[in-house]
Scaffold this active site. Structure first.
Site, short mmCIF file in Angstrom:
data_model
loop_
_atom_site.label_atom_id
_atom_site.label_comp_id
_atom_site.label_asym_id
_atom_site.label_seq_id
_atom_site.Cartn_x
_atom_site.Cartn_y
_atom_site.Cartn_z
N ARG A 179 0.82 -1.21 0.00
CA ARG A 179 0.00 0.00 0.00
C ARG A 179 0.86 1.27 0.00
O ARG A 179 0.68 2.15 -0.83
CB ARG A 179 -0.92 0.01 1.22
N CYS B 111 1.85 6.26 10.61
CA CYS B 111 0.87 7.23 10.11
C CYS B 111 0.21 7.97 11.25
O CYS B 111 -0.01 9.19 11.19
CB CYS B 111 -0.18 6.51 9.25
N HIS C 126 -9.00 3.61 13.57
CA HIS C 126 -8.14 3.35 12.41
C HIS C 126 -8.80 2.40 11.42
O HIS C 126 -9.37 1.38 11.79
CB HIS C 126 -6.81 2.74 12.90
#
Length: 477
Positions: A136, A288, A315
């Site tokens: 990703r 992140c 999340h």
């Protein structure tokens, strides 16, 4: 204004934005000049995106900037020998029109304001980048690097390293770059060179290398040297494991796109990238969530001081979870990700201290994985050292997002209708949802959205540039 006048006004803006596009492209490709409007990038922007960027100027200065007012500045910029910098034509135009009423002095004004970048010595050699892993984050990093393709680009994607190599693998990898269920189609063309085992995307030749270990590759065989290897596999997280990359000829530095273990520096771009020294050969871009919350926490701590707090992360699910119930080594993560909210642990709150030591020992954290494929939210609950109110805190954070050194990390919204899918593709580390802010006395709770894939990848690119000494002059100061 009549209906016809509305249409005429729109037509004028659309045509002006279309006229800007080739000038913006040439400035970047030939001179390394990236044009922005109050921080909003115009590189590869569509006509609609250019128009929207101009509309957002109202948030900064209280009045809109018309494209016919900014277009002469793009024209003037294209005539100057400006190189390797970022130019905010929004700020230049607004400042100019405050004191002028015609276009006659724009070129002289621009020459004065951009003097530091005119005939700027372009003596920094391009640097090679290798993506180790192509999941990703790896594919989004590829998109971000490819969108900057050009003769003046200093950050050049040269190769990706994968495990496997079965028949049809190359085409499948290329297909995953072309199409993304969350972020949409790739902006350009992607071709496969089967004979040479490569992917060609918008003219960028990307060598595909198969290896089972970081120390198995000889990059010099592919004319790759002094490369930054970006490890986005998450398999190796300590100095011993990541150091294996440096045993491969042609690799000189390593960046991990996950929190690191041990003494490796965890960097949140915009907060502590100044801690990176030329001697740092292994660095982490943290997580992140750490990137989303650290800039906001820094801003709040700078003004009010934080006594302690808790971060709850809502999340989106990730590839580490199962689609349907199955065995997993971690607690609860074996349960179906699209069907359940899953409580799990996160080290993001503690990791903040690595980037912002003043908050060491002051934060706790937990996470709930939810059935959405992308965009997450951090709920930051804090006890402050000074009193505030919702309006005061929001006004401060809005100003931080618009005017401070953290303006590229923090965005701000006062929309009462925004939801998670609206934030897909956000280039900010975090977006403050002001309507949800709670503050009374010394107690405050902030809600921070973040695209945990794309926004984080933009932060990673910033760390890459810093590690390689490719920082860009931004004008006006």
């Amino acid at each position: 204004m009549s209906a016809d006048k509305h249409l005429q006004s729109w037509q004028e803006r659309f045509e002006m934005a279309e006229a800007m596009q080739p000038l913006l492209g040439k400035l970047y490709r030939n001179q390394g000049v990236e044009v922005v409007v109050y921080g909003k990038p115009l590189l590869n922007a569509s006509t609609i995106e250019i128009i929207k960027a101009h509309r957002l100027v109202r948030r900064h200065v209280g009045e809109k900037l018309r494209l016919r007012e900014s277009f002469p500045f793009v024209q003037a910029l294209s005539k100057l020998a400006v190189k390797q910098c970022k130019v905010d034509i929004g700020k230049l135009a607004v400042n100019y029109w405050r004191d002028h009423t015609d276009v006659s002095e724009i070129e002289n004004y621009m020459a004065k304001e951009l003097a530091d970048a005119i005939d700027h010595a372009d003596d920094v050699a391009p640097r090679d980048v290798v993506l180790y892993g192509f999941g990703r984050i790896g594919r989004l990093l590829a998109r971000l690097l490819i969108e900057r393709t050009g003769r003046s680009n200093k950050l050049r994607l040269r190769a990706i390293v994968l495990r496997g190599g079965k028949k049809g693998d190359l085409e499948k990898r290329a297909s995953l770059l072309r199409r993304d269920s969350v972020h949409g189609p790739f902006n350009g063309s992607v071709e496969v060179d089967e004979e040479n085992n490569a992917i060609i995307a918008n003219g960028t030749y990307i060598q595909v290398i198969y290896a089972n270990s970081p120390d198995e590759v000889d990059y010099t065989k592919y004319d790759i040297s002094d490369a930054l290897v970006v490890d986005n596999t998450g398999i190796w997280k300590d100095e011993g494991g990541l150091g294996l990359h440096l045993k491969s000829p042609g690799a000189s530095k390593v960046l991990l796109t996950a929190p690191a273990k041990g003494a490796i520096k965890n960097i949140v771009y915009g907060v502590n990238e100044g801690d990176i020294t030329p001697e740092d050969i292994i660095v982490s871009a943290a997580s992140c969530t750490t990137n989303a919350i650290t800039p906001v926490l820094k801003a709040v701590n700078d003004k009010y001081g934080i006594e302690n707090g808790h971060v709850e992360t809502i999340h989106s699910y990730t590839n580490d979870q199962n689609l349907i119930d199955n065995y997993h080594t971690a607690d609860r993560r074996g349960r179906s990700a699209p069907l359940n909210m899953v409580i799990t642990e996160t080290g993001a709150a503690k990791a903040v201290a690595k980037a912002l030591p003043v908050l060491a020992g002051k934060l706790t954290g937990n996470a709930i994985r939810v059935p959405t494929p992308n965009v997450s939210m951090a709920i930051i609950s804090m006890n402050l050292n000074a009193e505030t109110s919702k309006d005061e805190l929001n006004e401060y954070l809005k100003d931080t997002a618009l005017q401070s050194p953290l303006q590229n990390q923090i965005d701000y919204t006062d929309s009462t209708e925004i939801v998670s899918s609206d934030l897909v593709g956000s280039r900010y580390a975090g977006v403050i949802d002001s309507q949800a802010t709670i503050a009374e006395g010394k107690r405050a709770i902030l809600y921070v959205w973040y695209d945990n894939e794309f926004g984080y990848s933009c932060q990673v690119v910033g760390v890459m540039q810093t590690m390689l000494g490719l920082t860009t002059l931004s004008l006006p100061a």
